[in-house]
Write a protein that holds these residues in place. Structure first.
Motif, short mmCIF file in Angstrom:
data_model
loop_
_atom_site.label_atom_id
_atom_site.label_comp_id
_atom_site.label_asym_id
_atom_site.label_seq_id
_atom_site.Cartn_x
_atom_site.Cartn_y
_atom_site.Cartn_z
N PHE A 43 -2.74 -2.15 15.25
CA PHE A 43 -1.32 -2.56 14.79
C PHE A 43 -0.89 -3.52 15.57
O PHE A 43 -1.11 -3.67 17.01
CB PHE A 43 -0.29 -1.22 15.40
CG PHE A 43 0.89 -1.15 15.21
CD1 PHE A 43 1.33 -1.38 13.66
CD2 PHE A 43 2.01 -1.29 16.16
CE1 PHE A 43 2.80 -1.27 13.61
CE2 PHE A 43 3.20 -1.50 16.25
CZ PHE A 43 3.75 -1.25 14.90
N TYR A 44 0.01 -4.50 15.13
CA TYR A 44 0.52 -5.68 15.79
C TYR A 44 1.89 -5.56 15.68
O TYR A 44 2.66 -5.30 14.54
CB TYR A 44 -0.02 -6.97 14.90
CG TYR A 44 -1.40 -6.92 14.94
CD1 TYR A 44 -2.01 -7.87 16.25
CD2 TYR A 44 -2.28 -6.78 14.28
CE1 TYR A 44 -3.35 -8.00 16.36
CE2 TYR A 44 -3.60 -7.05 14.06
CZ TYR A 44 -4.05 -7.44 15.21
OH TYR A 44 -5.71 -7.69 15.50
N ARG A 45 2.74 -6.29 16.31
CA ARG A 45 4.12 -6.48 16.61
C ARG A 45 4.52 -7.98 17.11
O ARG A 45 4.13 -8.18 18.16
CB ARG A 45 4.54 -5.23 17.37
CG ARG A 45 6.41 -5.53 17.18
CD ARG A 45 6.83 -4.08 18.13
NE ARG A 45 6.64 -3.16 17.15
CZ ARG A 45 6.78 -1.86 17.72
NH1 ARG A 45 6.51 -1.55 19.00
NH2 ARG A 45 6.61 -0.67 16.92
N LYS B 195 -7.10 1.44 12.23
CA LYS B 195 -6.28 0.08 12.04
C LYS B 195 -5.95 -0.21 13.26
O LYS B 195 -5.94 0.61 14.26
CB LYS B 195 -5.34 0.22 11.23
CG LYS B 195 -5.68 0.59 9.52
CD LYS B 195 -5.93 -0.53 8.92
CE LYS B 195 -6.38 -0.04 7.59
NZ LYS B 195 -6.56 -1.33 6.56
N ASP C 21 1.30 5.98 5.46
CA ASP C 21 0.64 5.42 6.67
C ASP C 21 1.70 5.62 7.84
O ASP C 21 2.84 5.66 7.67
CB ASP C 21 0.44 4.09 6.54
CG ASP C 21 -0.57 3.43 5.44
OD1 ASP C 21 -1.33 4.52 5.03
OD2 ASP C 21 -0.69 2.55 5.07
N TRP C 22 1.18 5.97 8.93
CA TRP C 22 2.04 5.76 10.07
C TRP C 22 1.07 5.35 11.41
O TRP C 22 -0.07 5.55 11.42
CB TRP C 22 2.74 7.33 10.37
CG TRP C 22 1.79 8.43 10.69
CD1 TRP C 22 1.63 9.04 11.76
CD2 TRP C 22 1.08 9.09 9.78
NE1 TRP C 22 0.97 10.24 11.86
CE2 TRP C 22 0.55 10.18 10.45
CE3 TRP C 22 1.21 9.49 8.33
CZ2 TRP C 22 -0.14 11.34 9.96
CZ3 TRP C 22 0.43 10.40 7.76
CH2 TRP C 22 -0.32 11.27 8.48
N THR C 23 2.01 5.14 12.35
CA THR C 23 1.42 4.95 13.71
C THR C 23 2.11 6.05 14.87
O THR C 23 3.16 6.53 14.71
CB THR C 23 1.79 3.47 14.06
OG1 THR C 23 3.20 3.45 14.49
CG2 THR C 23 1.12 2.69 13.13
N LYS D 141 8.02 5.91 9.23
CA LYS D 141 8.35 5.34 10.35
C LYS D 141 8.76 6.06 11.52
O LYS D 141 8.33 5.81 12.72
CB LYS D 141 9.95 4.33 9.99
CG LYS D 141 10.48 3.56 11.27
CD LYS D 141 9.43 2.69 11.82
CE LYS D 141 10.03 2.10 12.96
NZ LYS D 141 10.08 2.58 14.32
#
Length: 162
Positions: free
Chosen positions: A140-142, A138, A114-116, A80
């Motif tokens: 990423f959605y939020r 990938k 996994d990370w962003t 995170k």
């Protein structure tokens, strides 16, 4: 540099790092919020975490949370936050924390991490590229805030219907 899993005894050392990170991201930095964050990061809730690894010299931390299922119905970790105090950037702390996170995963049977990062965070992207890690491709959605409240009530925005 010693990297170790943070426990209750590390809460006081985490507070200045959390405060600096909160200021960096324009988040809440009041004492109660920071204390609650330090407590959450140092109180694991089983296999799902959260977990926090700290540089024992007080220069940085990485937070991780478990997720299931990953590939072949195994456990994975979501990285995170990787945060290094501004004064310690470029000194190898981030690399040591990433190595510690990978070791943590392997030793505890997690099969991936996994990370962003923000597309605009060129420094982070250069750092990860320097580790030899490439983006996974990938998207990423939020959903947060008022949009989360509307979606929870079934009121998805027009134009987002698939």
């Amino acid at each position: 540099m010693e990297i170790a899993q943070a426990g209750p005894a590390d809460r006081a050392a985490l507070l200045p790092l959390l405060a600096e990170m909160g200021r960096f991201y324009a988040e809440r930095t009041d004492a109660a919020t920071l204390a609650a964050a330090a407590e959450a990061l140092t109180t694991s809730a089983g296999r799902a975490g959260p977990f926090c690894l700290v540089a024992r010299d007080g220069t940085g931390f990485v937070s991780l949370s478990g997720f299931f299922p990953a590939f072949d119905f195994t456990w994975g970790l979501l990285l995170k936050d990787l945060y290094v105090a501004e004064a310690a950037r470029g000194t190898g702390v981030a690399r040591a924390l990433m190595t510690g996170a990978m070791r943590f995963a392997r030793e505890r049977g997690y099969t991936r991490i996994d990370w962003t990062t923000d597309a605009t965070n060129a420094r982070a992207r250069r750092f990860y590229a320097g580790l030899g890690v490439v983006p996974a491709g990938k998207i990423f959605y939020r959903v947060t805030g008022e949009a989360l409240a509307r979606a929870a009530a079934g009121a998805w925005p027009e134009g987002n219907a698939a």
